[in-house]
Enzyme design. Structure first.
Site, PDB file in Angstrom:
ATOM      1  N   ARG A 118     -21.361  -2.018   6.542  1.00  8.05           N
ATOM      2  CA  ARG A 118     -20.469  -0.941   6.086  1.00  8.05           C
ATOM      3  C   ARG A 118     -19.510  -0.452   7.167  1.00  8.05           C
ATOM      4  O   ARG A 118     -18.968   0.650   7.076  1.00  8.05           O
ATOM      5  CB  ARG A 118     -21.264   0.241   5.500  1.00  8.05           C
ATOM      6  CG  ARG A 118     -22.091  -0.148   4.275  1.00  8.05           C
ATOM      7  CD  ARG A 118     -22.734   1.070   3.618  1.00  8.05           C
ATOM      8  NE  ARG A 118     -23.456   0.691   2.435  1.00  8.05           N
ATOM      9  CZ  ARG A 118     -24.741   0.327   2.418  1.00  8.05           C
ATOM     10  NH1 ARG A 118     -25.429   0.302   3.549  1.00  8.05           N
ATOM     11  NH2 ARG A 118     -25.331   0.009   1.283  1.00  8.05           N
ATOM     12  N   LYS A 140      -4.467  -2.725   7.867  1.00 12.19           N
ATOM     13  CA  LYS A 140      -4.570  -3.525   6.649  1.00 12.19           C
ATOM     14  C   LYS A 140      -5.373  -4.785   6.956  1.00 12.19           C
ATOM     15  O   LYS A 140      -5.006  -5.565   7.841  1.00 12.19           O
ATOM     16  CB  LYS A 140      -3.194  -3.920   6.132  1.00 12.19           C
ATOM     17  CG  LYS A 140      -2.528  -2.894   5.252  1.00 12.19           C
ATOM     18  CD  LYS A 140      -1.266  -3.510   4.650  1.00 12.19           C
ATOM     19  CE  LYS A 140      -0.613  -2.595   3.653  1.00 12.19           C
ATOM     20  NZ  LYS A 140       0.573  -3.231   3.048  1.00 12.19           N
ATOM     21  N   GLU A 182       9.692 -10.476  10.629  1.00 13.87           N
ATOM     22  CA  GLU A 182       9.117  -9.134  10.553  1.00 13.87           C
ATOM     23  C   GLU A 182       9.824  -8.186  11.516  1.00 13.87           C
ATOM     24  O   GLU A 182       9.966  -6.991  11.225  1.00 13.87           O
ATOM     25  CB  GLU A 182       7.617  -9.182  10.854  1.00 13.87           C
ATOM     26  CG  GLU A 182       6.781  -9.952   9.834  1.00 13.87           C
ATOM     27  CD  GLU A 182       6.551  -9.191   8.533  1.00 13.87           C
ATOM     28  OE1 GLU A 182       7.053  -8.061   8.382  1.00 13.87           O
ATOM     29  OE2 GLU A 182       5.852  -9.736   7.648  1.00 13.87           O
ATOM     30  N   LYS A 224       6.153   1.155  13.190  1.00 14.03           N
ATOM     31  CA  LYS A 224       5.011   1.018  12.290  1.00 14.03           C
ATOM     32  C   LYS A 224       4.006   2.139  12.504  1.00 14.03           C
ATOM     33  O   LYS A 224       3.445   2.678  11.538  1.00 14.03           O
ATOM     34  CB  LYS A 224       4.337  -0.345  12.463  1.00 14.03           C
ATOM     35  CG  LYS A 224       3.230  -0.551  11.421  1.00 14.03           C
ATOM     36  CD  LYS A 224       2.943  -1.989  11.122  1.00 14.03           C
ATOM     37  CE  LYS A 224       2.028  -2.102   9.912  1.00 14.03           C
ATOM     38  NZ  LYS A 224       1.625  -3.499   9.641  1.00 14.03           N
ATOM     39  N   GLU A 234      -0.684   3.623   2.126  1.00 15.05           N
ATOM     40  CA  GLU A 234       0.431   3.098   1.353  1.00 15.05           C
ATOM     41  C   GLU A 234       0.596   3.808   0.011  1.00 15.05           C
ATOM     42  O   GLU A 234       0.819   3.195  -1.025  1.00 15.05           O
ATOM     43  CB  GLU A 234       0.273   1.585   1.131  1.00 15.05           C
ATOM     44  CG  GLU A 234       1.586   0.862   0.916  1.00 15.05           C
ATOM     45  CD  GLU A 234       1.425  -0.654   0.914  1.00 15.05           C
ATOM     46  OE1 GLU A 234       1.456  -1.242  -0.161  1.00 15.05           O
ATOM     47  OE2 GLU A 234       1.266  -1.224   2.005  1.00 15.05           O
ATOM     48  N   ARG A 238       4.840   4.044   3.354  1.00 18.42           N
ATOM     49  CA  ARG A 238       4.423   2.795   3.985  1.00 18.42           C
ATOM     50  C   ARG A 238       4.833   1.572   3.173  1.00 18.42           C
ATOM     51  O   ARG A 238       4.970   0.477   3.730  1.00 18.42           O
ATOM     52  CB  ARG A 238       2.902   2.802   4.219  1.00 18.42           C
ATOM     53  CG  ARG A 238       2.410   1.574   4.963  1.00 18.42           C
ATOM     54  CD  ARG A 238       0.972   1.696   5.418  1.00 18.42           C
ATOM     55  NE  ARG A 238       0.552   0.470   6.092  1.00 18.42           N
ATOM     56  CZ  ARG A 238      -0.610   0.314   6.731  1.00 18.42           C
ATOM     57  NH1 ARG A 238      -1.465   1.328   6.789  1.00 18.42           N
ATOM     58  NH2 ARG A 238      -0.911  -0.827   7.307  1.00 18.42           N
ATOM     59  N   ASN A 242       6.988  -3.443   3.173  1.00 20.84           N
ATOM     60  CA  ASN A 242       6.858  -4.659   2.372  1.00 20.84           C
ATOM     61  C   ASN A 242       8.205  -5.230   1.948  1.00 20.84           C
ATOM     62  O   ASN A 242       8.268  -6.037   1.008  1.00 20.84           O
ATOM     63  CB  ASN A 242       5.998  -4.390   1.136  1.00 20.84           C
ATOM     64  CG  ASN A 242       4.548  -4.136   1.487  1.00 20.84           C
ATOM     65  OD1 ASN A 242       3.969  -4.826   2.312  1.00 20.84           O
ATOM     66  ND2 ASN A 242       3.964  -3.120   0.872  1.00 20.84           N
ATOM     67  N   HIS A 245       8.519  -8.849   0.752  1.00 26.27           N
ATOM     68  CA  HIS A 245       7.176  -9.392   0.573  1.00 26.27           C
ATOM     69  C   HIS A 245       6.844  -9.706  -0.887  1.00 26.27           C
ATOM     70  O   HIS A 245       6.058 -10.613  -1.147  1.00 26.27           O
ATOM     71  CB  HIS A 245       6.131  -8.429   1.140  1.00 26.27           C
ATOM     72  CG  HIS A 245       6.084  -8.414   2.643  1.00 26.27           C
ATOM     73  ND1 HIS A 245       7.198  -8.117   3.414  1.00 26.27           N
ATOM     74  CD2 HIS A 245       5.071  -8.661   3.516  1.00 26.27           C
ATOM     75  CE1 HIS A 245       6.847  -8.181   4.698  1.00 26.27           C
ATOM     76  NE2 HIS A 245       5.584  -8.510   4.788  1.00 26.27           N
ATOM     77  N   HIS A 249       5.542 -13.260  -0.964  1.00 17.90           N
ATOM     78  CA  HIS A 249       4.166 -13.585  -1.362  1.00 17.90           C
ATOM     79  C   HIS A 249       4.149 -14.548  -2.548  1.00 17.90           C
ATOM     80  O   HIS A 249       3.278 -15.415  -2.644  1.00 17.90           O
ATOM     81  CB  HIS A 249       3.395 -12.310  -1.710  1.00 17.90           C
ATOM     82  CG  HIS A 249       2.998 -11.499  -0.520  1.00 17.90           C
ATOM     83  ND1 HIS A 249       2.482 -10.226  -0.634  1.00 17.90           N
ATOM     84  CD2 HIS A 249       3.034 -11.783   0.807  1.00 17.90           C
ATOM     85  CE1 HIS A 249       2.219  -9.760   0.571  1.00 17.90           C
ATOM     86  NE2 HIS A 249       2.549 -10.679   1.459  1.00 17.90           N
ATOM     87  N   HIS A 262       4.339 -17.285   6.502  1.00 19.30           N
ATOM     88  CA  HIS A 262       4.559 -15.953   5.943  1.00 19.30           C
ATOM     89  C   HIS A 262       5.939 -15.414   6.304  1.00 19.30           C
ATOM     90  O   HIS A 262       6.689 -14.926   5.441  1.00 19.30           O
ATOM     91  CB  HIS A 262       3.469 -14.995   6.445  1.00 19.30           C
ATOM     92  CG  HIS A 262       3.659 -13.580   6.021  1.00 19.30           C
ATOM     93  ND1 HIS A 262       3.538 -13.171   4.707  1.00 19.30           N
ATOM     94  CD2 HIS A 262       3.993 -12.471   6.721  1.00 19.30           C
ATOM     95  CE1 HIS A 262       3.767 -11.873   4.620  1.00 19.30           C
ATOM     96  NE2 HIS A 262       4.050 -11.424   5.827  1.00 19.30           N
TER      97      HIS A 262
END
Length: 356
Positions: A118, A140, A182, A224, A234, A238, A242, A245, A249, A262
């Site tokens: 956990r 993330k 990026e 960032k 997000e 935030r 993206n 993206h 993606h 990517h």
């Protein structure tokens, strides 16, 4: 050494940026609370930097887990493999994981850290430009699924991000270029002056000039950190990180993870987002041309795969994490230096951009 802080109250942590950081004896010892550290890395990075990181752990017991190199290994199968090895090692809650590698290693190791017993502490040691300016910062973590990228994961912050710019000397040119996508993103969404700075420093960055790299990495991480401090999970701001993206993606998933890097997919996606902004009368053609010119300067693609039409993109887009109430949402620049999340991009606009 340049130091930043990601300000998240009790989950705050430093970002350390320096040339030669990994060769500092005992550097990681203050961040390893228990007697054991487990380094997760890949077959490409291990021969280059593993021994340095082991030495930087001082007198701690250090174990290593080495995974194959490639986006296709950011998977549930590798997640299970790492979990199994931690159990075999009797790793406890005070065991610190160290992610040594690019975005795949960082995302995978971070997800393991978020769920093993956990939650155990972990350190990000990004060795690619893309991971140094983006994926290592902000917490993330995720693995991919054949039906979607980063759809299985958690928000889980590291205790340290340690960036040694010397690792970029061993980075293949294609991987460095992918990271620049990026970097360019931050200028488009948040800082017009930074975008102009990038236009003026293309040659220095391509030559891997140490000062130019540190300045750019520092600014990207600062942006960032500022965004994440305002919106850790997000819920709003935030999401602008993206940019490109949603398109990117879809390209990665449709083409098979690893065939398009990517950053390459995001580069093409950012141009598509600018084209959508033109159709909304937010950007003019001159601004889009500047974006395309800067992306092209690093030999990144400005178009998606010829084989992909809107019918190939849409199934992936509909699984995008920004979808709300069944409505597609896109990050679209309103000018160079600012972007918003909007539902105003129509299917007809997408057809015009992507082709039928």
């Amino acid at each position: 050494m340049s130091t930043l802080t990601v300000d998240l109250n009790e989950r705050s942590y430093p970002i350390e940026i320096k040339a030669g950081l990994l060769t500092q004896a005992g550097f990681f010892m203050p961040y390893i609370k228990g007697p054991m550290a487990v380094i997760v890395t890949n077959e490409t990075v291990a021969p280059l930097y593993l021994n340095d990181v082991i030495a930087a752990c001082g007198n701690k017991q250090v174990e290593t887990i080495i995974i194959p190199d490639g986006e296709q290994y950011k998977s549930l199968a590798q997640y299970e493999r790492i979990m199994t090895r931690l159990l075999e090692l009797n790793a406890a809650r005070d065991t610190t994981l160290i992610a040594l590698g690019g975005g795949v290693v960082g995302d995978l190791c971070g997800f393991v850290a978020s769920t093993y017993q956990r939650g155990v502490p972990f350190i990000q040691v990004p060795t690619t430009l893309l991971s140094q300016v983006d994926s290592s910062v902000g917490g993330k973590t995720a693995v991919n699924h054949p039906l979607g990228k980063n759809m299985i994961g958690a928000f889980y912050q590291p205790v340290l991000v340690a960036i040694d710019v010397n690792t970029l000397q061993s980075l293949p040119s294609r991987e460095f270029a992918a990271g620049m996508a990026e970097v360019i993103k931050y200028g488009i969404i948040y800082d017009a002056d930074f975008f102009s700075h990038l236009e003026q420093t293309v040659s220095a960055l391509q030559a891997l000039d140490e000062k130019a790299l540190i300045d750019v990495i520092y600014r990207c991480c600062a942006i960032k950190a500022e965004v994440v401090a305002q919106d850790e999970r997000e819920g709003g701001l935030r999401a602008i990180l993206n940019l490109g993206h949603t398109f990117g993606h879809a390209i990665e998933a449709e083409q098979g993870y690893g065939n398009w890097l990517h950053g390459e997919a995001v580069a093409a996606g950012m141009v598509m987002a600018c084209q959508a902004a033109e159709k909304l009368d937010w950007l003019n053609t001159a601004q889009t041309a500047r974006v395309k010119q800067l992306i092209s300067a690093f030999s990144l693609p400005v178009n998606g795969p010829d084989s992909m039409t809107i019918d190939a993109y849409l199934p992936h887009m509909r699984r995008d994490k920004k979808v709300e109430a069944g409505q597609l949402r896109f990050v679209i620049p309103t000018t160079i230096g600012k972007a918003v999340v909007t539902q105003q991009v129509t299917e007809q606009m997408l057809t015009d951009i992507l082709g039928r």
